[in-house]
Motif scaffolding. Structure first.
Motif, mmCIF file in Angstrom:
data_model
loop_
_atom_site.group_PDB
_atom_site.id
_atom_site.type_symbol
_atom_site.label_atom_id
_atom_site.label_comp_id
_atom_site.label_asym_id
_atom_site.label_seq_id
_atom_site.Cartn_x
_atom_site.Cartn_y
_atom_site.Cartn_z
ATOM 1 N N GLY A 1 71.890 68.531 103.476
ATOM 2 C CA GLY A 1 73.194 69.168 103.516
ATOM 3 C C GLY A 1 74.319 68.212 103.847
ATOM 4 N N ASN A 2 73.964 67.073 104.460
ATOM 5 C CA ASN A 2 74.995 66.083 104.791
ATOM 6 C C ASN A 2 75.637 65.500 103.532
ATOM 7 O OD1 ASN A 2 74.714 66.303 107.481
ATOM 8 N ND2 ASN A 2 74.120 64.165 107.833
ATOM 9 N N LYS A 3 76.913 65.177 103.666
ATOM 10 C CA LYS A 3 77.575 64.506 102.545
ATOM 11 C C LYS A 3 77.434 63.007 102.684
ATOM 12 C CE LYS A 3 80.805 67.867 100.911
ATOM 13 N NZ LYS A 3 82.186 68.291 100.749
ATOM 14 N N LEU A 4 77.332 62.327 101.543
ATOM 15 C CA LEU A 4 77.155 60.882 101.515
ATOM 16 C C LEU A 4 77.971 60.326 100.376
ATOM 17 C CD1 LEU A 4 73.336 60.131 101.620
ATOM 18 C CD2 LEU A 4 75.019 59.464 103.320
ATOM 19 N N SER A 5 78.337 59.063 100.491
ATOM 20 C CA SER A 5 78.867 58.456 99.270
ATOM 21 C C SER A 5 77.920 57.346 98.828
ATOM 22 C CB SER A 5 80.283 57.928 99.480
ATOM 23 O OG SER A 5 80.298 57.056 100.586
ATOM 24 N N LEU A 6 77.733 57.247 97.496
ATOM 25 C CA LEU A 6 76.854 56.245 96.900
ATOM 26 C C LEU A 6 77.724 55.280 96.122
ATOM 27 C CD1 LEU A 6 74.344 58.639 95.128
ATOM 28 C CD2 LEU A 6 74.317 57.924 97.517
#
Lengths: 285, 363, 285
Positions: free
Chosen positions: B342-347
């Motif tokens: 559920g956590n947001k991440l940037s790739l």
């Protein structure tokens, strides 16, 4: 490769020679003989005379029907007696006792059928074991002849057929994974419907192959009816033997042979059809 | 065309079964002393190819040359190649020594020499005292070595290996990979090895041919195949990768911009000529994607939501969702915080690490 | 029902009693034959006249023992002669058939396979008479046309061999085909790959794989031939094989020498059966 065609014919020819010379040609020839009327004046001619005689003489066709009937009865009785034994060997007995039991079922059949029939004769005849036992127990007051009747024929035939029923049944039941039975119970089945819906359908190829062989062997048996049956217990193979060897009437004997062959093929074919099995799948075991 | 250093060369080799083409017009050469692998999914024709080399299948057309000698009329028992079968095919009715001596005996080598050679080769494969053992007494790995010894004692020009590690369990397979490679180097024999397991091919081979539908998609060193796959099939089959579909928006030298199906635009490297507006596939390997803050400087970025952590020690990955598509990203164990679902991440990743290839069957 | 789903104690006990009764039924006739071979009486019947070896070693009529009864000994030799030839021919045919059905693909293969099984569903008596008729007619024709009398087409041991091969070859073929199907053909390819020719590969790799099955199929063929009655009966000439000789004695109402012959047969079969069983368990492992 042309080489492999040559090899193919090399390996095909023994099969063709064997089946052609020893099976197909003799039977075709027998059919031909059965349809021939021999006459010194007119020469040989085509005739259905020998088949007509079969239907006109009640002795012949009654013997025929009776032979078929007793063979069917033998087959059913053998199945009924053998099934629990095969089941016990395949599913209940374990390890050593399983092996010993299976051997005990097989070994008697390595001995000639003649010896087995002879053993029963000693047991059943008037001066035999059974009569002697009953006399000494006081159940009968005079020696009784248990041999030379239809019951004795049935007993002898069932006994001779036993092995050919038990072996296919054991191998069919052995291949049934116990977890199917466990799953049946787990899903709420009881012994009877598991037997009917899981065990028997699985064992069907074994049952059919056992029944076919036992029926065939009983129908074509000459020894048991001859040795254990009474004077009036007619068996169709005896008729064939009489025509060929005693009366030297080969045309009539051939007709009888063809009739017996037709009957056995018909019943084998019917039982395969009804149970939806094929000859190669049942005999292949 | 054939070079004296080539152990094996095939030209225009084709094998058809009725209407099915198992091997389709293959031409290739294998240099002496190389470990050459043919990598492909089941049904790609690699087994048929190997069986043609051994002489068990006859090519529909084309030719096979082994050490300068044309093979089409040479029966299997006279070819200078030997084969390690998939299930090894060690003769169960013979002892280990009899198995190894089998080929020597057929060549008419006398008993004393046979015995000497058997002992020699047994020592070289590290099983010096197993000669009198029955095949059933050997472990999986030992059987493997005996099967190879049985061939190598005949000093073949080429040793063919038909997925011999397939039947082993994982641990032993890993071990045998290393051992096979070492054996090959020690004996210096040319190995032609077929497998569907990309890791076997990558670890052991000098050269790998990726095979699909009876053709070689690409032939190259393991490094080349991994870093610069030439077709989408190779990119997908060799190593783990993330694939996206898209259309070419602009091309500038070897740099193309591709509009992905989910609306994002990424920059990618392209070697083959791709035309504007054409559907392509874009591949990014999980280890080339950066996670979180470390990622800001790269050219391609995406926002993603963590779906799941796929823990596997040093090979751990995280599965994320980028606008409806699942993407796998490597992460180091120390980086593991913040990977709760559920956590947001940037790739983000470099455009040089992003490969743009025409879609399979589109060329 | 199975180990994990036990039956109630009552039905379990009942089941065991049934199996015990069955075993008695199975072994009774054989036991009786053995016991009465030691009865010092002229008849194989009660009463018990005391233990004696006379039916084995007796030298004088009327108590002539097996080992001095030349007619019986001769018939044993006849049976052995027939059985040896039947075994050889059946095994050769079976080997060819196994190669044909396992290694070749050809049109009509399934049909040929069913044809190969056919002799198993033909009653033995019919198989016998059909060969009798066909061979006699052929012999008559040759005699008429070329005045050349072919002895071996007339009833006699040669014809018995042919009649028995006709169906025993089916059985040994089935056994051998089943075993050969389990052969991993890559073993043969490996042999070729290591430099063997096709023929060398067959003899060094394939045949050793089949060897134990060949031995057990040979034992089965030998015993089936030795003990065959139905087919043999129709084809014998003046030399009687053992089963026919015993049958004739039985009809005459014979002395217990029949028992001692039977015991001899049992011992012989048991030895062969044990060899067979040890062979087939070796095959499985």
């Amino acid at each position: 490769m042309t080489n492999s065609r040559w090899h193919f014919y090399l390996f095909l020819s023994p099969l063709l020679l064997w089946l052609g010379l020893l099976v197909i040609w003799p039977h075709a020839n027998m059919l031909d003989v059965s349809l021939t009327e021999r006459s010194y004046i007119k020469g040989n001619s085509f005739s259905l005379k020998h088949y007509r005689l079969f239907f006109e003489q009640p002795l012949y066709w009654l013997t025929y029907v009776r032979t078929a009937w007793v063979a069917i009865l033998t087959t059913l009785m053998t199945l009924l007696i053998s099934f629990p034994v095969a089941y016990y060997i395949a599913k209940i007995a374990k390890g050593r006792s399983k092996l010993v039991l299976f051997l005990a079922c097989i070994l008697p059949f390595w001995v000639s059928e003649l010896v087995r029939a002879y053993g029963w004769m000693i047991v059943l005849r008037e001066s035999g074991l059974l009569s002697g036992l009953l006399l000494s127990l006081g159940i009968i007051s005079e020696p009784v002849e248990f041999l030379y009747n239809d019951g004795a024929i049935l007993l002898g035939l069932v006994y001779s057929g036993m092995l050919f029923m038990i072996v296919p049944l054991v191998s069919a039941l052995d291949s049934l994974d116990n977890s199917y039975i466990e799953a049946g119970f787990d899903l709420g089945g009881n012994r009877w419907n598991i037997l009917r819906e899981i065990v028997i359908p699985h064992a069907m190829p074994g049952i059919v192959s056992g029944c076919i062989i036992v029926f065939m062997l009983s129908l074509g048996n000459y020894l048991i009816p001859n040795l254990m049956g009474g004077k009036d217990s007619l068996w169709f193979t005896e008729q064939i033997f009489t025509q060929f060897i005693t009366r030297f009437n080969w045309e009539q004997g051939s007709a009888f042979g063809i009739l017996l062959l037709t009957l056995s093929s018909l019943i084998v074919w019917l039982s395969l059809k009804v149970t939806r099995q094929s000859l190669s799948s049942t005999m292949g075991q | 065309m054939t070079h004296p250093d080539d152990a094996l060369s095939c030209s225009n080799l084709t094998k058809k079964f009725d209407s099915f083409t198992a091997v389709d017009d293959l031409s290739f050469t294998v240099e002496k002393g190389r470990f050459f692998s043919i990598l492909g999914p089941s049904g790609c024709g690699k087994t048929t190819l190997l069986r043609m080399l051994a002489g068990f299948e006859h090519p529909t057309s084309g030719s096979i040359t082994i050490k300068g000698q044309e093979m089409s009329n040479v029966p299997p028992n006279l070819r200078p190649v030997n084969m390690v079968f998939q299930h090894l095919a060690l003769f169960p009715t013979m002892t280990v020594a009899q198995n190894i001596a089998y080929g020597l005996k057929r060549r008419g080598v006398n008993r004393a020499d046979r015995e000497k050679k058997v002992l020699e080769v047994l020592a070289r494969v590290g099983l010096p005292d197993s000669g009198e053992k029955a095949i059933s007494q050997l472990s999986g790995g030992q059987k493997q070595r005996i099967a190879i010894a049985r061939c190598l004692v005949l000093e073949p020009e080429v040793l063919l290996l038909d997925e011999p590690l397939g039947a082993l369990d994982l641990k032993l397979r890993e071990h045998m990979k290393v051992e096979l490679k070492q054996l090959q180097q020690e004996f210096g024999t040319t190995f032609v090895y077929i497998t569907h397991d990309q890791s076997e091919a990558l670890v052991m081979s000098d050269k790998v041919a990726v095979m699909n539908h009876g053709r070689f998609e690409q032939v190259g060193s393991p490094q080349e195949l991994y870093r610069a796959p030439k077709t989408a099939f190779t990119a997908r089959f060799v190593g783990d990768t993330n694939a996206f579909e898209g259309t070419v928006q602009s091309v500038e030298g070897d740099r193309a911009e591709i509009a992905l199906a989910n609306g994002l635009v990424v920059a990618a490297r392209t070697e083959s000529t791709v035309d504007l507006g054409k559907s392509v596939e874009v591949f990014i390997r999980p280890e080339n994607i950066m996670l979180g803050e470390a990622a800001q400087s790269r050219e391609n970025t995406m926002e993603a939501i963590v779906l799941q952590e796929l823990f596997d020690g040093a090979n751990s990955k995280v599965l994320v969702n980028c606008s409806g598509q699942q993407v796998q990203v490597h992460h180091s164990v120390s980086q593991a915080s913040g990977l709760t679902p559920g956590n947001k991440l940037s790739l983000s990743w470099d455009w040089q690490h992003t490969l743009c290839l025409p879609k399979d069957g589109a060329s | 029902m199975i180990a994990s789903i036990p039956m109630g104690p009552k039905s379990s006990a009942l089941y065991k009693v049934y199996i015990a009764c069955f075993l008695v039924f199975l072994l009774l006739p054989l036991a009786v034959v053995i016991v009465f071979s030691f009865n010092d009486s002229l008849f194989p019947a009660l009463p018990w006249q005391g233990f004696s070896w006379t039916w084995y070693f007796g030298t004088e009529q009327p108590k002539l023992g097996l080992f001095h009864d030349h007619r019986l000994l001769e018939s044993i030799a006849n049976s052995a002669f027939v059985a040896i030839f039947v075994t050889i021919f059946s095994l050769l045919l079976a080997l060819c058939n196994a190669i044909l059905f396992v290694r070749f693909r050809f049109r009509g293969k399934d049909f040929a396979y069913v044809l190969m099984l056919l002799p198993l569903v033909i009653p033995g008596v019919i198989l016998g008479v059909s060969i009798l008729v066909a061979s006699s007619q052929l012999a008559n024709w040759v005699d008429d046309a070329m005045a050349w009398e072919i002895e071996w087409l007339r009833p006699g041991l040669a014809l018995v061999v042919m009649g028995q091969v006709a169906f025993i070859a089916s059985i040994s073929s089935l056994v051998l085909i089943a075993r050969y199907r389990k052969f991993d053909t890559s073993l043969e390819e490996a042999a070729l790959n290591l430099g063997a020719t096709r023929i060398t590969a067959f003899f060094t790799v394939t045949l050793p794989f089949l060897r134990s099955t060949l031995v057990s199929a040979g034992i089965v063929s030998f015993l089936m031939s030795f003990e065959n009655f139905n087919t043999t009966l129709m084809l014998v000439g003046s030399d009687n094989p053992l089963t026919i000789a015993m049958f004739e004695r039985l009809r005459e109402g014979s002395t217990p020498v029949i028992n001692s012959v039977s015991v001899f047969l049992m011992m012989f079969s048991a030895v062969l059966a044990l060899v067979y069983l040890s062979m087939s368990t070796k095959n499985k492992s």
